[in-house]
Design an enzyme around this catalytic site. Structure first.
Site, PDB file in Angstrom:
ATOM      1  N   CYS A 158      41.386  12.305  -7.854  1.00 40.23           N
ATOM      2  CA  CYS A 158      42.901  11.854  -7.874  1.00 40.23           C
ATOM      3  C   CYS A 158      43.557  13.215  -7.695  1.00 40.23           C
ATOM      4  O   CYS A 158      43.904  14.063  -8.471  1.00 40.23           O
ATOM      5  CB  CYS A 158      43.030  11.368  -9.133  1.00 40.23           C
ATOM      6  SG  CYS A 158      44.905  10.696  -9.609  1.00 40.23           S
ATOM      7  N   GLY A 159      44.616  13.185  -6.491  1.00 41.85           N
ATOM      8  CA  GLY A 159      45.506  14.190  -5.986  1.00 41.85           C
ATOM      9  C   GLY A 159      46.429  14.352  -7.021  1.00 41.85           C
ATOM     10  O   GLY A 159      47.064  15.459  -7.648  1.00 41.85           O
ATOM     11  N   HIS A 160      47.491  13.331  -7.092  1.00 36.29           N
ATOM     12  CA  HIS A 160      48.664  13.546  -7.954  1.00 36.29           C
ATOM     13  C   HIS A 160      48.184  13.792  -9.346  1.00 36.29           C
ATOM     14  O   HIS A 160      48.888  14.510 -10.112  1.00 36.29           O
ATOM     15  CB  HIS A 160      49.446  12.358  -7.850  1.00 36.29           C
ATOM     16  CG  HIS A 160      49.296  11.352  -9.032  1.00 36.29           C
ATOM     17  ND1 HIS A 160      48.099  10.323  -8.883  1.00 36.29           N
ATOM     18  CD2 HIS A 160      49.772  11.057 -10.172  1.00 36.29           C
ATOM     19  CE1 HIS A 160      48.272   9.533 -10.043  1.00 36.29           C
ATOM     20  NE2 HIS A 160      49.363  10.129 -10.884  1.00 36.29           N
ATOM     21  N   HIS A 186      41.291   1.330  -2.616  1.00 35.08           N
ATOM     22  CA  HIS A 186      43.000   1.455  -2.341  1.00 35.08           C
ATOM     23  C   HIS A 186      43.156   0.952  -1.138  1.00 35.08           C
ATOM     24  O   HIS A 186      42.468   0.736  -0.122  1.00 35.08           O
ATOM     25  CB  HIS A 186      43.258   2.925  -2.306  1.00 35.08           C
ATOM     26  CG  HIS A 186      42.959   3.525  -3.720  1.00 35.08           C
ATOM     27  ND1 HIS A 186      42.007   3.867  -4.321  1.00 35.08           N
ATOM     28  CD2 HIS A 186      43.838   4.125  -4.551  1.00 35.08           C
ATOM     29  CE1 HIS A 186      41.933   4.496  -5.382  1.00 35.08           C
ATOM     30  NE2 HIS A 186      43.182   4.815  -5.737  1.00 35.08           N
ATOM     31  N   ASP A 217      51.514   2.980  -6.050  1.00 34.40           N
ATOM     32  CA  ASP A 217      51.545   4.519  -6.082  1.00 34.40           C
ATOM     33  C   ASP A 217      53.149   4.753  -6.029  1.00 34.40           C
ATOM     34  O   ASP A 217      53.498   4.509  -5.089  1.00 34.40           O
ATOM     35  CB  ASP A 217      50.594   5.073  -5.688  1.00 34.40           C
ATOM     36  CG  ASP A 217      50.380   6.638  -6.091  1.00 34.40           C
ATOM     37  OD1 ASP A 217      51.393   7.422  -6.609  1.00 34.40           O
ATOM     38  OD2 ASP A 217      49.445   7.334  -5.918  1.00 34.40           O
ATOM     39  N   CYS A 223      50.440   9.853  -3.051  1.00 33.46           N
ATOM     40  CA  CYS A 223      49.288   9.685  -3.259  1.00 33.46           C
ATOM     41  C   CYS A 223      48.403  10.936  -2.438  1.00 33.46           C
ATOM     42  O   CYS A 223      48.346  10.936  -1.272  1.00 33.46           O
ATOM     43  CB  CYS A 223      48.469   8.415  -2.741  1.00 33.46           C
ATOM     44  SG  CYS A 223      46.944   8.015  -3.152  1.00 33.46           S
ATOM     45  N   GLY A 224      47.670  11.688  -3.230  1.00 28.84           N
ATOM     46  CA  GLY A 224      47.100  12.905  -2.743  1.00 28.84           C
ATOM     47  C   GLY A 224      45.715  12.557  -1.974  1.00 28.84           C
ATOM     48  O   GLY A 224      45.444  12.898  -0.789  1.00 28.84           O
ATOM     49  N   THR A 225      44.888  11.658  -2.435  1.00 29.52           N
ATOM     50  CA  THR A 225      43.604  11.330  -1.745  1.00 29.52           C
ATOM     51  C   THR A 225      44.107  10.521  -0.814  1.00 29.52           C
ATOM     52  O   THR A 225      43.323  10.412   0.371  1.00 29.52           O
ATOM     53  CB  THR A 225      42.419  10.542  -2.937  1.00 29.52           C
ATOM     54  OG1 THR A 225      43.253   9.742  -3.547  1.00 29.52           O
ATOM     55  CG2 THR A 225      42.212  11.611  -3.776  1.00 29.52           C
TER      56      THR A 225
END
Length: 332
Positions: free
Chosen positions: A89-91, A222, A248, A252-254
């Site tokens: 999870c990026g964020h 997603h 989101d 969204c990082g990913t």
């Protein structure tokens, strides 16, 4: 029985992050991927208790800090959110790193950088501190790639819809403007949720992506709706659907990693190119293609994502088994 959890709450680019700094369960496993599987098997009630109502909400996400299982890592992170226990999870990483550093829960061997073990693999982080606060975090993410292109889905209410499936730590069905989807302008979050459920189900029926090196990472989780940016200086805009009812609030990082991998595979981005991604609420991440790579026979990129997070407060939560909603609930 009452279980206590000490949490640091905040957000990354508008999307919530709950760092569970006290109350993490002891996990079995020789890797963070194995620990994720153990958590899913024995402790998923913690995720639902902390992320679902009445203690959370549809967008809630966060994670736990663990000692790493490998000597080259500073810390391990296990992610939780309404949609499950994510591989990456990026964020969430940006928020957990920021809150962990600012409150003394993370101790880097070298100031300004971290090596972090997550279920999807090893990531590196560089961060900058200004006046005691983490000003921004840049994640060098796991290798990301385009899994499949031009998958035609028959989606109720939209008709035929063409999507690409890309991986950036999770698998995304990526929808670009086309007949049936004019773009994000005029689309409410409620409408996007309604359509995303149908798109994700159709994508799951059409294809099941499986990570060639980590087979426990599989399936489209997603949906990313894309469009041209609204504000100057951005390169793209998105709305990412996850869980059962969430859009989101961050870029969204990913998802940004998956989007850059898709654009690179289609010849629209090159190595060292930057990509400023705008979220549904206008917040931004700055992505960059750091390098090229190969993942189990797929041409891939090594993406990085930069963003910032803010704490909003401390939160001591208890889960009482005598509470009829101790494990949480969702309304869909």
């Amino acid at each position: 029985m009452r279980h206590l959890f000490f949490c640091i709450d905040g957000h990354t680019a508008g999307n919530p992050v709950r760092l569970v700094a006290g109350g993490a369960p002891p996990l079995r496993g020789g890797t963070m991927a194995e620990r994720r599987a153990d958590f899913q098997a024995r402790f998923d009630w913690i995720r639902t208790s902390l992320c679902f109502e009445p203690r959370g909400h549809d967008m809630m996400s966060g994670g736990f800090l663990y000692p790493p299982t490998r000597p080259d890592a500073d810390i391990g992170i296990l992610f939780i959110e309404t949609s499950g226990c994510l591989p990456m999870c990026g964020h969430g990483t940006i928020g957990i790193v920021s809150f962990g550093l600012e409150n003394g829960f993370i101790h880097p061997r070298e100031p300004g950088q971290l090596t972090i073990e997550v279920p999807a693999g090893l990531i590196t982080v560089r961060y900058q501190v200004e006046e005691g606060r983490v000003a921004h975090v840049r994640i060098r993410n796991v290798s990301s790639y385009l899994f499949a292109r031009d998958i035609v889905l028959d989606v109720d209410g939209l008709g035929p819809l063409t999507v690409d499936i890309a991986y950036g730590g999770n698998y995304y069905a990526i929808v670009e403007p086309q007949p049936g989807f004019d773009g994000l302008d005029g689309m409410s979050a409620r409408r996007l949720v309604e359509l995303s459920r149908r798109v994700r189900q159709a994508a799951r029926e059409a294809v099941e992506p499986v990570h060639p090196l980590i087979p426990t990472i599989r399936g489209v989780s997603h949906v990313m709706w894309t469009d041209a940016p609204r504000a100057p200086g951005a390169d793209g805009r998105n709305a990412v659907f996850y869980g059962e009812s969430a859009i989101d609030r961050s870029p969204c990082g990913t998802g940004t990693s998956a989007r850059m991998a898709q654009l690179a595979a289609r010849g629209r981005l090159r190595a060292k190119d930057s990509f400023v991604h705008e979220s549904f609420i206008g917040s931004r991440f700055t992505g960059r293609i750091e390098d090229t790579a190969e993942v189990g026979g797929y041409e891939a990129i090594v993406p990085s994502i930069e963003g910032s997070a803010r704490m909003t407060g401390f939160n001591t939560i208890w889960v009482d088994r005598e509470d009829p909603f101790w494990a949480g609930f969702q309304v869909t």
